[in-house]
Design an enzyme around this catalytic site. Structure first.
Site, short mmCIF file in Angstrom:
data_model
loop_
_atom_site.label_atom_id
_atom_site.label_comp_id
_atom_site.label_asym_id
_atom_site.label_seq_id
_atom_site.Cartn_x
_atom_site.Cartn_y
_atom_site.Cartn_z
N GLU A 1 0.70 6.95 -7.02
CA GLU A 1 -0.59 8.22 -6.86
C GLU A 1 0.46 8.50 -6.85
O GLU A 1 -0.63 10.21 -7.77
CB GLU A 1 -1.18 7.36 -5.78
N HIS B 1 1.97 1.43 -3.31
CA HIS B 1 0.49 2.41 -3.95
C HIS B 1 0.21 3.17 -4.19
O HIS B 1 0.06 3.88 -5.17
CB HIS B 1 -0.27 0.90 -3.51
N LYS C 1 0.91 -1.48 -0.10
CA LYS C 1 0.07 0.10 0.31
C LYS C 1 1.07 0.54 0.02
O LYS C 1 0.84 2.02 -0.63
CB LYS C 1 -0.82 -0.02 1.01
#
Length: 301
Positions: free
Chosen positions: A180, A176, A173
């Protein structure tokens, strides 16, 4: 399945509601009493303390945390350690640092408890569309909570999965979120260039809508950018201050530790930090230096 949800804010509250809609039993606890009352009004069971939450769950208990990373998670896990029984499960769905997660997993293991780390993406749209979940932990423990994961995901067989041992869910995450950062910065810069080309009179709303269909840069983030421009074409009264949850910083630090070149993530993070420099002292220094060595004019406030 029966789940305890600690934290009924935007994400925790919507996740608990999605579980309720799927027919699961959810016991919710939050520091804000009003949040507990609102949750109970949606069909959940409200608890006014962690002790009451644990007492309301049947063994084998699963308690899902959706609270801020750092000390709040640390404090709640410490308290739950004294309340839960052997074999019970704590799920950290927030943005904890993966190293903290690994340490906490070992600590809980010594008490006979299990920790799953679930990196969760989807934001406020997850209630309708489902959440992407990157799960770290033991396979047997994940299987026990599979019904809840399948109900929260976009579909039982997509948008979620085990990515590795404890800590891996939060690590994935973290990366991730670093990606982003880069995607958002690229869109922001592109639209800024378009807006600056005043002599062509470009319609950003129209261009965003064109790009959303068939282009190689179409994405959900572009959909959201188009929505924001429709609602406020000039983004009036929107502060240029850009916050961060910390995960972008961690991702850049990991890239450095691993000798992996990640210039897009790094510069995107630095650009966010730049947005917070209300004084602009570094720019004042550069302007002064240009004046000193080249006699260039200094613009006065």
């Amino acid at each position: 399945m029966e789940i305890g949800m600690v934290g009924l804010g935007k994400m925790g509250g919507s996740m608990a509601e999605r579980l309720l809609r799927a027919g699961h039993s959810v016991v919710g606890y939050a520091l804000d009493v009003q949040k507990i009352q609102e949750f109970a009004g949606k069909g959940g069971v409200g608890a006014h303390s962690l002790d009451e939450l644990v007492s309301s769950l049947s063994p084998r208990r699963a308690v899902w945390l959706m609270i801020p990373a750092g000390e709040p998670v640390e404090d709640v896990i410490r308290e739950l350690t004294d309340l839960l029984d052997d074999g019970d499960i704590i799920i950290d769905g927030g943005n904890s640092h993966y190293r903290d997660t690994i340490r906490r997993s070992r600590m809980l293991g010594e008490s006979g408890l299990h920790l799953l780390d679930v990196g969760t993406s989807g934001g406020i749209w997850g209630l309708k569309d489902g959440y992407c979940m990157m799960v770290g932990g033991d396979e047997e423990v994940i299987e026990h909570v599979r019904p809840a994961l399948e109900a929260l995901a976009p579909g039982p067989d997509r948008g979620w999965g085990r990515v590795g041992p404890p800590g891996s869910g939060h690590f994935v995450k973290m990366v991730h979120n670093g990606i982003e950062y880069g995607l958002m910065q690229a869109y922001a810069e592109g639209f800024s260039i378009l807006r600056a080309k005043e002599d062509l009179g470009l319609d950003l709303v129209s261009i965003a809508e064109i790009w959303r269909h068939g282009s190689v840069i179409r994405s959900w983030l572009l959909d959201l950018a188009a929505k924001a421009l429709v609602e406020n074409p000039d983004l009036e009264e929107v502060s240029p201050f850009v916050g961060d949850s910390g995960e972008g910083r961690w991702a850049v630090a990991e890239a450095i530790d691993l000798d992996v070149s990640a210039p897009v993530m790094s510069l995107s993070l630095l650009q966010r930090l730049r947005s917070r420099d209300g004084e602009g002292f570094s720019d004042r220094i550069v302007s002064s230096l240009r004046n000193q060595f080249g006699g260039h004019d200094i613009m006065r406030e």
